[in-house]
Design a protein around this motif. Structure first.
Motif, short mmCIF file in Angstrom:
data_model
loop_
_atom_site.label_atom_id
_atom_site.label_comp_id
_atom_site.label_asym_id
_atom_site.label_seq_id
_atom_site.Cartn_x
_atom_site.Cartn_y
_atom_site.Cartn_z
N GLN A 1 -26.54 75.77 -6.50
CA GLN A 1 -25.45 76.27 -5.67
C GLN A 1 -25.06 75.28 -4.56
OE1 GLN A 1 -24.24 79.13 -6.88
NE2 GLN A 1 -25.95 79.06 -8.32
N ASN B 1 -21.28 74.26 -4.47
CA ASN B 1 -20.29 75.31 -4.68
C ASN B 1 -19.09 75.15 -3.75
OD1 ASN B 1 -21.52 76.63 -6.75
ND2 ASN B 1 -21.96 78.50 -5.63
N HIS C 1 -19.82 73.39 -9.86
CA HIS C 1 -18.83 74.19 -9.14
C HIS C 1 -18.25 73.49 -7.91
CE1 HIS C 1 -21.23 77.72 -11.00
NE2 HIS C 1 -20.26 77.35 -11.82
#
Length: 212
Positions: free
Chosen positions: A106, A109, A140
């Motif tokens: 993550q 992100n 991402h």
């Protein structure tokens, strides 16, 4: 207003390296563009060649230590990222990929990223689209439209065609990254407010479609 945290990750192996040279030019161009937006920049450079042993240990143990932990925190907390790798065998270097394997899934992100690469010939430039862009899309990140590739001939002295084209690509990519990092005052909030003001309940939309 706090300075924007811009982190440059460069995977050049030699010293000096064309990869670091490209990274520095992209960072300076981005700093210049952000100054035009009225924003200051807090710049950090992560040289992966200095972290190679720690990266290898992390892949074995699962725990980043020392300077690698600091580099991971810098990238995770950055407002924007410039990532530059040499191209080997038509793809990013193993050291470059290993560093991004260390990051939490993550960590990137929604983070604006400018991807760039260096190589011996322009034939390697496609690696930006078939290797780097998919990597950051998988993580991402928000990759700017213009990726920058510099081949050996692009580092010509004087106003050669190659050096002029490289300078143009650098400026264009830096402007795109700066726009993502520091949108012009009032543009994004007002756009959001307009979208909220125009939001019509779904039941009301259905009622409007019924024959009168």
């Amino acid at each position: 207003m706090n300075p924007l945290r811009l982190v440059v990750v460069t995977a050049g192996l030699s010293q000096p390296s064309s990869t670091r040279l490209l990274a520095d030019r992209l960072a300076e161009a981005t700093r210049h563009e952000l100054a035009g937006h009225g924003r200051e920049v807090e710049l950090h450079v992560v040289e992966l060649r200095d972290l190679a042993v720690d990266i290898a240990h992390n892949l074995l143990t699962g725990f980043p230590a020392g300077k690698l932990r600091e580099a991971v925190d810098l990238v995770t907390d950055a407002d924007g990222l410039i990532a530059v790798t040499p191209i080997f065998s038509a793809s990013y270097s193993g050291l470059f990929k290993s560093f991004f394997d260390v990051l939490d899934q993550q960590a990137l992100n929604g983070k604006p990223v400018l991807a760039a690469a260096t190589g011996g010939t322009a034939r390697h430039s496609l690696a930006l689209e078939h290797a780097l862009r998919p990597l950051f899309a998988y993580l991402h990140a928000v990759v700017v439209p213009t990726a920058v590739f510099a081949a050996s001939e692009d580092w010509g002295s004087g106003a050669t065609v190659g050096s002029e084209e490289l300078a143009h690509r650098i400026d264009r990519a830096a402007a795109e990254l700066a726009t993502l990092l520091a949108p012009r005052p009032g543009t994004e909030p007002s756009g959001q407010q307009d979208a909220e003001a125009e939001l019509i309940p779904f039941a009301q939309q259905l009622a409007a479609l019924q024959p009168r």
